[in-house]
Design an enzyme around this catalytic site. Sequence first.
Site, PDB file in Angstrom:
ATOM      1  N   MET A   1      -8.865   8.014  -1.450  1.00  0.00           N
ATOM      2  CA  MET A   1      -9.733   8.693  -0.225  1.00  0.00           C
ATOM      3  C   MET A   1     -10.156  10.196  -0.730  1.00  0.00           C
ATOM      4  O   MET A   1      -9.270  10.942  -1.194  1.00  0.00           O
ATOM      5  CB  MET A   1      -9.180   8.642   1.071  1.00  0.00           C
TER       6      MET A   1
ATOM      7  N   GLY B   1      -1.436   2.590   9.345  1.00  0.00           N
ATOM      8  CA  GLY B   1      -0.760   2.317  10.539  1.00  0.00           C
ATOM      9  C   GLY B   1      -1.827   1.964  11.542  1.00  0.00           C
ATOM     10  O   GLY B   1      -1.109   1.949  12.885  1.00  0.00           O
TER      11      GLY B   1
ATOM     12  N   GLY C   1       1.242  -1.994   4.140  1.00  0.00           N
ATOM     13  CA  GLY C   1       1.742  -0.730   4.186  1.00  0.00           C
ATOM     14  C   GLY C   1       2.958  -0.215   4.897  1.00  0.00           C
ATOM     15  O   GLY C   1       4.115  -0.452   4.633  1.00  0.00           O
ATOM     16  N   SER C   2       2.714   0.176   6.266  1.00  0.00           N
ATOM     17  CA  SER C   2       3.573   0.684   7.211  1.00  0.00           C
ATOM     18  C   SER C   2       4.555  -0.458   7.527  1.00  0.00           C
ATOM     19  O   SER C   2       5.605  -0.139   7.643  1.00  0.00           O
ATOM     20  CB  SER C   2       2.835   1.165   8.287  1.00  0.00           C
TER      21      SER C   2
ATOM     22  N   HIS D   1      -8.133   1.089  -5.302  1.00  0.00           N
ATOM     23  CA  HIS D   1      -9.179   0.829  -4.050  1.00  0.00           C
ATOM     24  C   HIS D   1      -9.730   2.065  -3.828  1.00  0.00           C
ATOM     25  O   HIS D   1      -9.246   3.113  -3.192  1.00  0.00           O
ATOM     26  CB  HIS D   1      -8.186   0.373  -2.796  1.00  0.00           C
TER      27      HIS D   1
ATOM     28  N   MET E   1     -11.594  -5.232   4.949  1.00  0.00           N
ATOM     29  CA  MET E   1     -10.984  -4.032   5.771  1.00  0.00           C
ATOM     30  C   MET E   1     -10.783  -4.767   6.995  1.00  0.00           C
ATOM     31  O   MET E   1     -11.883  -5.149   7.783  1.00  0.00           O
ATOM     32  CB  MET E   1     -11.488  -2.835   5.648  1.00  0.00           C
TER      33      MET E   1
ATOM     34  N   ASP F   1      -6.687  -6.105   4.185  1.00  0.00           N
ATOM     35  CA  ASP F   1      -6.134  -4.833   4.034  1.00  0.00           C
ATOM     36  C   ASP F   1      -6.306  -3.908   5.533  1.00  0.00           C
ATOM     37  O   ASP F   1      -7.504  -3.709   6.122  1.00  0.00           O
ATOM     38  CB  ASP F   1      -6.917  -3.689   3.086  1.00  0.00           C
ATOM     39  N   GLY F   2      -5.100  -3.780   6.151  1.00  0.00           N
ATOM     40  CA  GLY F   2      -5.083  -3.172   7.344  1.00  0.00           C
ATOM     41  C   GLY F   2      -4.187  -4.133   8.652  1.00  0.00           C
ATOM     42  O   GLY F   2      -4.901  -5.006   9.150  1.00  0.00           O
ATOM     43  N   GLY F   3      -3.403  -3.420   9.188  1.00  0.00           N
ATOM     44  CA  GLY F   3      -2.648  -3.730  10.550  1.00  0.00           C
ATOM     45  C   GLY F   3      -1.928  -5.349  10.100  1.00  0.00           C
ATOM     46  O   GLY F   3      -1.843  -6.025  11.044  1.00  0.00           O
TER      47      GLY F   3
ATOM     48  N   SER G   1       0.875  -1.331  -0.009  1.00  0.00           N
ATOM     49  CA  SER G   1       0.003   0.036   0.048  1.00  0.00           C
ATOM     50  C   SER G   1       0.930   1.293  -0.097  1.00  0.00           C
ATOM     51  O   SER G   1       1.426   1.422   0.886  1.00  0.00           O
ATOM     52  CB  SER G   1      -0.918  -0.002   1.118  1.00  0.00           C
TER      53      SER G   1
ATOM     54  N   MET H   1     -12.252   4.576  -2.196  1.00  0.00           N
ATOM     55  CA  MET H   1     -13.077   5.035  -1.115  1.00  0.00           C
ATOM     56  C   MET H   1     -13.315   6.511  -1.420  1.00  0.00           C
ATOM     57  O   MET H   1     -13.189   7.593  -0.716  1.00  0.00           O
ATOM     58  CB  MET H   1     -12.107   5.102   0.084  1.00  0.00           C
TER      59      MET H   1
ATOM     60  N   GLY I   1      -9.309   4.939   6.082  1.00  0.00           N
ATOM     61  CA  GLY I   1      -9.151   6.402   6.068  1.00  0.00           C
ATOM     62  C   GLY I   1      -7.688   6.625   6.788  1.00  0.00           C
ATOM     63  O   GLY I   1      -7.241   7.876   6.103  1.00  0.00           O
ATOM     64  N   PHE I   2      -6.982   5.710   7.281  1.00  0.00           N
ATOM     65  CA  PHE I   2      -5.800   6.124   7.699  1.00  0.00           C
ATOM     66  C   PHE I   2      -4.920   4.893   7.902  1.00  0.00           C
ATOM     67  O   PHE I   2      -5.177   3.721   8.212  1.00  0.00           O
ATOM     68  CB  PHE I   2      -5.880   6.665   9.419  1.00  0.00           C
TER      69      PHE I   2
ATOM     70  N   HIS J   1      -0.903  -1.284  -4.235  1.00  0.00           N
ATOM     71  CA  HIS J   1      -2.376  -1.018  -3.631  1.00  0.00           C
ATOM     72  C   HIS J   1      -2.396   0.687  -3.681  1.00  0.00           C
ATOM     73  O   HIS J   1      -1.551   1.067  -2.757  1.00  0.00           O
ATOM     74  CB  HIS J   1      -2.657  -1.820  -2.270  1.00  0.00           C
TER      75      HIS J   1
ATOM     76  N   ASP K   1      -4.539   3.477  -2.629  1.00  0.00           N
ATOM     77  CA  ASP K   1      -5.725   3.760  -1.894  1.00  0.00           C
ATOM     78  C   ASP K   1      -6.148   5.479  -2.313  1.00  0.00           C
ATOM     79  O   ASP K   1      -5.571   6.318  -2.096  1.00  0.00           O
ATOM     80  CB  ASP K   1      -5.204   4.016  -0.405  1.00  0.00           C
TER      81      ASP K   1
END
Length: 224
Positions: A38, A147, A199-200, A68, A139, A177-179, A9, A70, A144-145, A34, A36
Site C-alpha cells: 500500500m 481487520g 489475515g486477522s 498485491h 475485495m 480478500d477481506g473479512g 495476509s 495497491m 487500506g486496512f 498474500h 499487501d
Amino acid sequence: MKKFIISSSILSADFARLGEDINKVLIAGADKIHFDVMDNHYVPNLTFGPQVFKSLNDYGITAPIDIHLMVKPIDRIIYDFIKVGAKHIIFHPETSKNIKKTLELIKDYGCTSGLALNPKTSFNYLESVMDKINTILLMSVNPGFEGQLFIPNTLNKIRQLRKKINDSKYKINLEIDGGIKINNILSIANAGANIFVIGSAIFHQKNYKYVIDEINNKLLKNSN
C-alpha cells in the site's frame, strides 16, 4: 492445485518477527502468502515494499507469495518486485494507464498476473483481458486496512464472477480478500471462490493451526 487455497495476509502478522511468524503460519497449514503493498496514495495506508519481500526470500520462505499492489502509478514498481524474485503480481485496474500493457509487462517478465476489483469497481474492466489473467481478486472490504468486516453483497458478486469465469472457459482463480472468518468461509466457497485471503482471523489467534484446521474442515464440507 488444491480445490481451495488458504492465502495468509501478512498485513496482520507480527512485523517485529515477520519471517518467523510467516514460517509459523505456513507450518500450521497455510498454502501461500498474500503480500499487501500500500502506498498511502491509492489507498490510505503505507505498508512495505520490495526489500521486505526480498528479506522473506532471504529468510528462507519458499511458499508462493502473491504480490498485491495497491499502488499508483503501477508499472515501475512491478519491475522493482520482479528483480527481487516476485512470481505473481496482482494490481488494480484504476492504477494503470493501459491495463493490457501492464498485464503484458508482467507476462514478459515471466510472471502470472491478477486483476483486483474493489467493492465499487465495475466488472467491465475484465471484458477484454480475461485471456490475459490468472486470477481475479475480489475485495470484500474497502482496501487500506486490516481487520474489516466482510461486505455481505460480495456473495452476489462472487456468484456473478464465477459465472463469468465459467462462461469464458478460461482457467482463472477467483480469490476473495477481506473479512473472511471460520463462520463465513463456507458461504463464500459455495458462492464460487477458490482462494481465500485471511489475515486477522489467523494471525490474531494464539493457535494458527487450530484456526486453519477449522477453516479446512469447513471447506471439506463443500468438497463432498
